[in-house]
Design a protein around this motif. Sequence first.
Motif, PDB file in Angstrom:
ATOM      1  N   ASN A  70      -0.808  17.905   3.886  1.00  0.00           N
ATOM      2  CA  ASN A  70      -0.159  17.074   2.859  1.00  0.00           C
ATOM      3  C   ASN A  70      -0.585  15.615   2.983  1.00  0.00           C
ATOM      4  OD1 ASN A  70       1.472  15.732   1.098  1.00  0.00           O
ATOM      5  ND2 ASN A  70       3.408  16.612   1.852  1.00  0.00           N
ATOM      6  N   ARG A  71      -1.378  15.139   2.046  1.00  0.00           N
ATOM      7  CA  ARG A  71      -1.859  13.761   2.080  1.00  0.00           C
ATOM      8  C   ARG A  71      -0.881  12.780   1.428  1.00  0.00           C
ATOM      9  NH1 ARG A  71      -7.483  13.547   3.849  1.00  0.00           N
ATOM     10  NH2 ARG A  71      -8.108  15.684   4.246  1.00  0.00           N
ATOM     11  N   GLY A  72       0.240  13.320   0.972  1.00  0.00           N
ATOM     12  CA  GLY A  72       1.303  12.444   0.479  1.00  0.00           C
ATOM     13  C   GLY A  72       2.418  12.298   1.504  1.00  0.00           C
ATOM     14  N   ALA A  73       2.192  12.768   2.715  1.00  0.00           N
ATOM     15  CA  ALA A  73       3.210  12.688   3.775  1.00  0.00           C
ATOM     16  C   ALA A  73       2.867  11.558   4.741  1.00  0.00           C
ATOM     17  CB  ALA A  73       3.286  14.021   4.527  1.00  0.00           C
ATOM     18  N   SER A  74       3.883  11.097   5.514  1.00  0.00           N
ATOM     19  CA  SER A  74       3.607  10.087   6.540  1.00  0.00           C
ATOM     20  C   SER A  74       2.710  10.677   7.624  1.00  0.00           C
ATOM     21  CB  SER A  74       4.896   9.613   7.205  1.00  0.00           C
ATOM     22  OG  SER A  74       5.943   9.497   6.303  1.00  0.00           O
ATOM     23  N   ILE A  75       3.024  11.910   8.005  1.00  0.00           N
ATOM     24  CA  ILE A  75       2.250  12.589   9.047  1.00  0.00           C
ATOM     25  C   ILE A  75       1.662  13.862   8.464  1.00  0.00           C
ATOM     26  CG2 ILE A  75       2.310  13.684  11.336  1.00  0.00           C
ATOM     27  CD1 ILE A  75       3.247  10.902  11.706  1.00  0.00           C
ATOM     28  N   ARG A  76       0.384  14.045   8.637  1.00  0.00           N
ATOM     29  CA  ARG A  76      -0.263  15.268   8.157  1.00  0.00           C
ATOM     30  C   ARG A  76      -0.744  16.089   9.341  1.00  0.00           C
ATOM     31  NH1 ARG A  76      -5.707  14.630   7.433  1.00  0.00           N
ATOM     32  NH2 ARG A  76      -6.838  16.569   7.036  1.00  0.00           N
ATOM     33  N   ILE A  77      -0.457  17.394   9.271  1.00  0.00           N
ATOM     34  CA  ILE A  77      -1.055  18.328  10.227  1.00  0.00           C
ATOM     35  C   ILE A  77      -2.248  18.955   9.516  1.00  0.00           C
ATOM     36  CG2 ILE A  77      -0.691  20.444  11.560  1.00  0.00           C
ATOM     37  CD1 ILE A  77       2.291  19.710  11.687  1.00  0.00           C
ATOM     38  N   PRO A  78      -3.461  18.733  10.017  1.00  0.00           N
ATOM     39  CA  PRO A  78      -4.620  19.299   9.316  1.00  0.00           C
ATOM     40  C   PRO A  78      -4.499  20.824   9.194  1.00  0.00           C
ATOM     41  CG  PRO A  78      -5.325  17.699  10.967  1.00  0.00           C
ATOM     42  CD  PRO A  78      -3.860  17.924  11.188  1.00  0.00           C
ATOM     43  N   ARG A  79      -5.020  21.361   8.082  1.00  0.00           N
ATOM     44  CA  ARG A  79      -4.849  22.793   7.810  1.00  0.00           C
ATOM     45  C   ARG A  79      -5.311  23.658   8.967  1.00  0.00           C
ATOM     46  NH1 ARG A  79      -3.803  24.587   3.122  1.00  0.00           N
ATOM     47  NH2 ARG A  79      -4.884  22.976   1.941  1.00  0.00           N
ATOM     48  N   GLN A  80      -6.459  23.285   9.527  1.00  0.00           N
ATOM     49  CA  GLN A  80      -7.003  24.090  10.621  1.00  0.00           C
ATOM     50  C   GLN A  80      -6.081  24.097  11.838  1.00  0.00           C
ATOM     51  OE1 GLN A  80     -10.856  22.759  11.851  1.00  0.00           O
ATOM     52  NE2 GLN A  80     -11.209  24.540  13.139  1.00  0.00           N
ATOM     53  N   ARG A  90       0.808  -1.224   0.000  1.00  0.00           N
ATOM     54  CA  ARG A  90       0.000   0.000   0.000  1.00  0.00           C
ATOM     55  C   ARG A  90       0.841   1.274   0.000  1.00  0.00           C
ATOM     56  NH1 ARG A  90      -1.167   2.453   5.170  1.00  0.00           N
ATOM     57  NH2 ARG A  90      -2.417   4.321   4.822  1.00  0.00           N
ATOM     58  N   LEU A  91       1.897   1.306   0.822  1.00  0.00           N
ATOM     59  CA  LEU A  91       2.709   2.528   0.964  1.00  0.00           C
ATOM     60  C   LEU A  91       3.752   2.593  -0.148  1.00  0.00           C
ATOM     61  CD1 LEU A  91       3.172   2.631   4.858  1.00  0.00           C
ATOM     62  CD2 LEU A  91       1.514   3.892   3.463  1.00  0.00           C
ATOM     63  N   THR A  92       3.279   2.989  -1.328  1.00  0.00           N
ATOM     64  CA  THR A  92       4.135   2.973  -2.516  1.00  0.00           C
ATOM     65  C   THR A  92       4.639   4.365  -2.870  1.00  0.00           C
ATOM     66  OG1 THR A  92       2.161   3.318  -3.873  1.00  0.00           O
ATOM     67  CG2 THR A  92       2.864   1.038  -3.515  1.00  0.00           C
ATOM     68  N   GLY A  93       4.084   5.394  -2.206  1.00  0.00           N
ATOM     69  CA  GLY A  93       4.380   6.763  -2.610  1.00  0.00           C
ATOM     70  C   GLY A  93       3.337   7.305  -3.586  1.00  0.00           C
ATOM     71  N   LEU A  94       2.467   6.407  -4.054  1.00  0.00           N
ATOM     72  CA  LEU A  94       1.355   6.827  -4.919  1.00  0.00           C
ATOM     73  C   LEU A  94       0.043   6.708  -4.133  1.00  0.00           C
ATOM     74  CD1 LEU A  94       2.413   4.836  -8.126  1.00  0.00           C
ATOM     75  CD2 LEU A  94       2.754   7.291  -7.704  1.00  0.00           C
ATOM     76  N   HIS A  95      -1.054   7.156  -4.763  1.00  0.00           N
ATOM     77  CA  HIS A  95      -2.378   7.001  -4.156  1.00  0.00           C
ATOM     78  C   HIS A  95      -2.457   7.559  -2.738  1.00  0.00           C
ATOM     79  CE1 HIS A  95      -2.093   3.595  -7.159  1.00  0.00           C
ATOM     80  NE2 HIS A  95      -3.084   4.333  -7.635  1.00  0.00           N
ATOM     81  N   GLU A  96      -2.023   8.790  -2.580  1.00  0.00           N
ATOM     82  CA  GLU A  96      -2.128   9.500  -1.294  1.00  0.00           C
ATOM     83  C   GLU A  96      -1.373   8.811  -0.165  1.00  0.00           C
ATOM     84  OE1 GLU A  96      -6.175  10.958  -0.414  1.00  0.00           O
ATOM     85  OE2 GLU A  96      -6.749  10.298  -2.421  1.00  0.00           O
ATOM     86  N   THR A  97      -0.223   8.222  -0.510  1.00  0.00           N
ATOM     87  CA  THR A  97       0.627   7.647   0.545  1.00  0.00           C
ATOM     88  C   THR A  97       2.062   8.145   0.377  1.00  0.00           C
ATOM     89  OG1 THR A  97       1.379   5.683  -0.693  1.00  0.00           O
ATOM     90  CG2 THR A  97      -0.712   5.481   0.520  1.00  0.00           C
ATOM     91  N   ALA A  98       2.815   8.069   1.496  1.00  0.00           N
ATOM     92  CA  ALA A  98       4.267   8.273   1.423  1.00  0.00           C
ATOM     93  C   ALA A  98       4.901   6.890   1.266  1.00  0.00           C
ATOM     94  CB  ALA A  98       4.754   8.937   2.697  1.00  0.00           C
ATOM     95  N   HIS A  99       6.074   6.805   0.622  1.00  0.00           N
ATOM     96  CA  HIS A  99       6.748   5.520   0.452  1.00  0.00           C
ATOM     97  C   HIS A  99       7.115   4.925   1.810  1.00  0.00           C
ATOM     98  CE1 HIS A  99       9.740   2.503  -0.656  1.00  0.00           C
ATOM     99  NE2 HIS A  99       9.092   2.466  -1.813  1.00  0.00           N
TER     100      HIS A  99
END
Length: 367
Positions: free
Chosen positions: A319-329, A300-309
């Motif tokens: 950032n939905r392509g990062a391992s950790i996302r800080i929500p904008r708000q 699943r964690l291929t770096g594609l499809h909203e994942t980080a490698h």
Amino acid sequence: METVSDSSRLNKILRPHYLSLPQGDYCQVTYVWLDGSGQGLRNKTKTLDKEPKSIEDIPEWSFDGSSTDQSEGSNSDMYLVPVRMFRDPFTLDHNKLVLCEVLEYNRFPAESNQRFQCRKVMEKVKEHCIWFGMEQEYTLLGIDGHPFSWPQNGYPGPQGPYYCGVGAGNVYGRDIVECHYKACLFAGVKICGTNAEVMPSQWEFQVGPCEGIEMGDHLWVARFILHRVCEDFGVLATMDPKPMKGNWNGAGCHTNVSTKLMREEGGLQHIEQAIEKLGNNHAAHILMYDPCGGQDNKRRLTGLHETAHINDFSAGVANRGASIRIPRQVGQEQRGYFEDRRPAANCDPYVVTGAIARTCLLEGLEE
Ligand code: ADP
Ligand code: MN
Ligand code: MN
Ligand code: MN
């Protein structure tokens, strides 16, 4: 090939008659536990003379561990220790579902009983008031193992219209999602939302915020209710993190985390400290974020499809392509929570929340 089970097609007209028969003071209590695979759920039911008012009123029980991959046949009795009680949304009040820990004959925790350790960790970090919210993604399959309602030979149109979609051409299986949602609310599971996912027949529900050990308890019972609802409809829910190869999104279990300090004014600095610690322990966390030590999540964690490698650690606002996302708000308000996007859909929430609490709040994973 049949796509729904035979039992789902039994005539159900007589069922409400029997289920509505009065049962006096007697109470059916369904004990739910994790089997030796660490992913499968089992259950069995017993009658109590009257309704248990709290978990203390429900007696310990036992089961044959040699049939669940949890013990040898020659010494097969395992203990079921009730830990959290819910209303039973299937047989209704005052019947109960009760989640149990499994102990071996010597009263040591069974191998797949990760709650035992998790509870100790959560006890140690109690003063931080750590909250979790988990987003459980899953995929509906026919009993033939093919995604529910996908063409028998071939594929639906490419991803795009399905996420949060509406209409018979865009969403498959909403009955299950709506029934599961209601059943969780009735039971007392802290379900907080649901949505259709990017891949058709893939869905998500969210549970939280839950404090400490409560997270794993509520998510496991939400999963039990999902499998039970799917059984009624004759289809399967899989937590496989990448059910379909190719250009189809995988399924994760994003884990949202906050402590008291992170939620208070200026909490962002505490979020950043936690993220730095998680970055220093990336490989160790990946080992614990699926039941196969990263092997399942690798698909699943291929770096594609909203994942980080799987081998990279990154963090970012929105950032939905990062391992950790800080929500904008959270970035705007400088306080709140962060989202660990790495856990696989089939993770054990006790292992994931325990690892996060240890890394972020104790001296580290060896604790
Ligand atoms: P996404 O935008 O990533 O799809 P969702 O709305 O699906 O987000 O899920 C958000 C999750 O965050 C929910 O499970 C919710 O309980 C959880 N959550 C919200 N606030 C907090 C908080 N302060 N601490 C921990 N978890 C939180
Ligand atoms: Mn979500
Ligand atoms: Mn999602
Ligand atoms: Mn998410």
